[in-house]
Design a protein around this motif. Structure first.
Motif, PDB file in Angstrom:
ATOM      1  N   HIS A  88      -4.435   1.085  -1.690  1.00 43.27           N
ATOM      2  CA  HIS A  88      -3.490  -0.418  -2.675  1.00 43.27           C
ATOM      3  C   HIS A  88      -3.981  -0.173  -4.004  1.00 43.27           C
ATOM      4  CE1 HIS A  88      -3.201  -2.701   1.171  1.00 43.27           C
ATOM      5  NE2 HIS A  88      -3.834  -1.492   1.182  1.00 43.27           N
ATOM      6  N   SER A  89      -4.134   0.447  -4.781  1.00 45.31           N
ATOM      7  CA  SER A  89      -4.624   0.613  -6.599  1.00 45.31           C
ATOM      8  C   SER A  89      -5.016   2.232  -6.770  1.00 45.31           C
ATOM      9  CB  SER A  89      -5.909  -0.256  -6.486  1.00 45.31           C
ATOM     10  OG  SER A  89      -7.258   0.546  -5.873  1.00 45.31           O
ATOM     11  N   VAL A  90      -5.237   2.648  -7.912  1.00 46.99           N
ATOM     12  CA  VAL A  90      -5.345   3.663  -8.115  1.00 46.99           C
ATOM     13  C   VAL A  90      -6.961   3.541  -8.017  1.00 46.99           C
ATOM     14  CG1 VAL A  90      -3.604   4.086  -9.944  1.00 46.99           C
ATOM     15  CG2 VAL A  90      -5.959   2.669 -10.528  1.00 46.99           C
ATOM     16  N   VAL A  91      -7.770   2.696  -8.102  1.00 44.13           N
ATOM     17  CA  VAL A  91      -9.389   3.217  -7.093  1.00 44.13           C
ATOM     18  C   VAL A  91      -8.826   3.703  -6.157  1.00 44.13           C
ATOM     19  CG1 VAL A  91     -11.388   2.314  -7.057  1.00 44.13           C
ATOM     20  CG2 VAL A  91      -9.654   1.427  -9.228  1.00 44.13           C
ATOM     21  N   ASP A  92      -8.579   3.189  -5.093  1.00 52.91           N
ATOM     22  CA  ASP A  92      -8.313   3.411  -3.883  1.00 52.91           C
ATOM     23  C   ASP A  92      -8.141   5.036  -3.893  1.00 52.91           C
ATOM     24  OD1 ASP A  92      -9.246   1.068  -2.817  1.00 52.91           O
ATOM     25  OD2 ASP A  92      -6.518   0.367  -1.728  1.00 52.91           O
ATOM     26  N   PRO A 100       2.268   4.613 -10.880  1.00 51.29           N
ATOM     27  CA  PRO A 100       1.199   3.633 -10.220  1.00 51.29           C
ATOM     28  C   PRO A 100       1.185   2.350 -10.824  1.00 51.29           C
ATOM     29  CG  PRO A 100       1.022   5.605 -12.110  1.00 51.29           C
ATOM     30  CD  PRO A 100       2.586   5.833 -12.600  1.00 51.29           C
ATOM     31  N   GLU A 101       1.790   1.719 -11.269  1.00 55.96           N
ATOM     32  CA  GLU A 101       1.768   1.124 -11.274  1.00 55.96           C
ATOM     33  C   GLU A 101       2.334  -0.276 -10.411  1.00 55.96           C
ATOM     34  OE1 GLU A 101       5.706   1.992 -12.066  1.00 55.96           O
ATOM     35  OE2 GLU A 101       4.236   2.762 -12.682  1.00 55.96           O
ATOM     36  N   ARG A 102       3.238   0.166  -8.943  1.00 53.96           N
ATOM     37  CA  ARG A 102       3.464  -0.541  -8.678  1.00 53.96           C
ATOM     38  C   ARG A 102       3.158  -0.159  -6.829  1.00 53.96           C
ATOM     39  NH1 ARG A 102       9.189  -0.458  -6.904  1.00 53.96           N
ATOM     40  NH2 ARG A 102       9.403  -1.862  -4.471  1.00 53.96           N
ATOM     41  N   TRP A 103       2.260  -1.408  -6.011  1.00 53.41           N
ATOM     42  CA  TRP A 103       1.970  -1.004  -4.413  1.00 53.41           C
ATOM     43  C   TRP A 103       1.758  -2.253  -3.907  1.00 53.41           C
ATOM     44  CZ3 TRP A 103      -1.430   3.311  -4.417  1.00 53.41           C
ATOM     45  CH2 TRP A 103      -2.066   3.751  -5.853  1.00 53.41           C
ATOM     46  N   SER A 104       2.543  -2.639  -4.055  1.00 50.45           N
ATOM     47  CA  SER A 104       3.642  -3.820  -2.778  1.00 50.45           C
ATOM     48  C   SER A 104       4.863  -3.762  -3.305  1.00 50.45           C
ATOM     49  CB  SER A 104       3.711  -5.261  -3.806  1.00 50.45           C
ATOM     50  OG  SER A 104       4.226  -5.379  -4.771  1.00 50.45           O
ATOM     51  N   GLY A 160       0.716  -1.474  -0.017  1.00 50.14           N
ATOM     52  CA  GLY A 160       0.108  -0.113  -0.264  1.00 50.14           C
ATOM     53  C   GLY A 160       1.080   1.687   0.064  1.00 50.14           C
ATOM     54  N   PRO A 212     -11.083   7.245 -11.732  1.00 55.09           N
ATOM     55  CA  PRO A 212      -9.725   5.482 -11.536  1.00 55.09           C
ATOM     56  C   PRO A 212      -8.883   5.832 -12.840  1.00 55.09           C
ATOM     57  CG  PRO A 212     -11.966   5.438 -10.477  1.00 55.09           C
ATOM     58  CD  PRO A 212     -12.154   6.154 -11.091  1.00 55.09           C
TER      59      PRO A 212
END
Length: 72
Positions: A31-35, A65-69, A17, A49
């Motif tokens: 945890h995503s662009v939606v968040d 924006p492609e990486r969340w972990s 996140g 989004p």
């Protein structure tokens, strides 16, 4: 969108996140662009989004924006 608004998406945390801040106030851990879009909507900033990744007024720190972990 006003250039005065500063949106910062910080690098992924060690547990996953990314912290999202607007004008210095933390909105949450995305945890995503939606968040990210939902946090911004709750702050009164409407954005689709699908447009979050390419929006110039969002400062993506560390990685895009492609990486969340976290890095493994």
């Amino acid at each position: 969108m006003s250039d005065a608004i500063r949106v910062v998406v910080h690098p992924p945390s060690p547990t996953g996140g990314r912290r999202v801040r607007v004008d210095g106030e933390t909105l949450g851990l995305a945890h995503s662009v939606v968040d990210v879009a939902e946090f911004l909507r709750r702050a009164g900033l409407e954005i689709d989004p699908a447009e979050v990744a390419g929006t110039p007024w969002i400062d993506w720190r560390g990685v895009g924006p492609e990486r969340w972990s976290p890095e493994t």
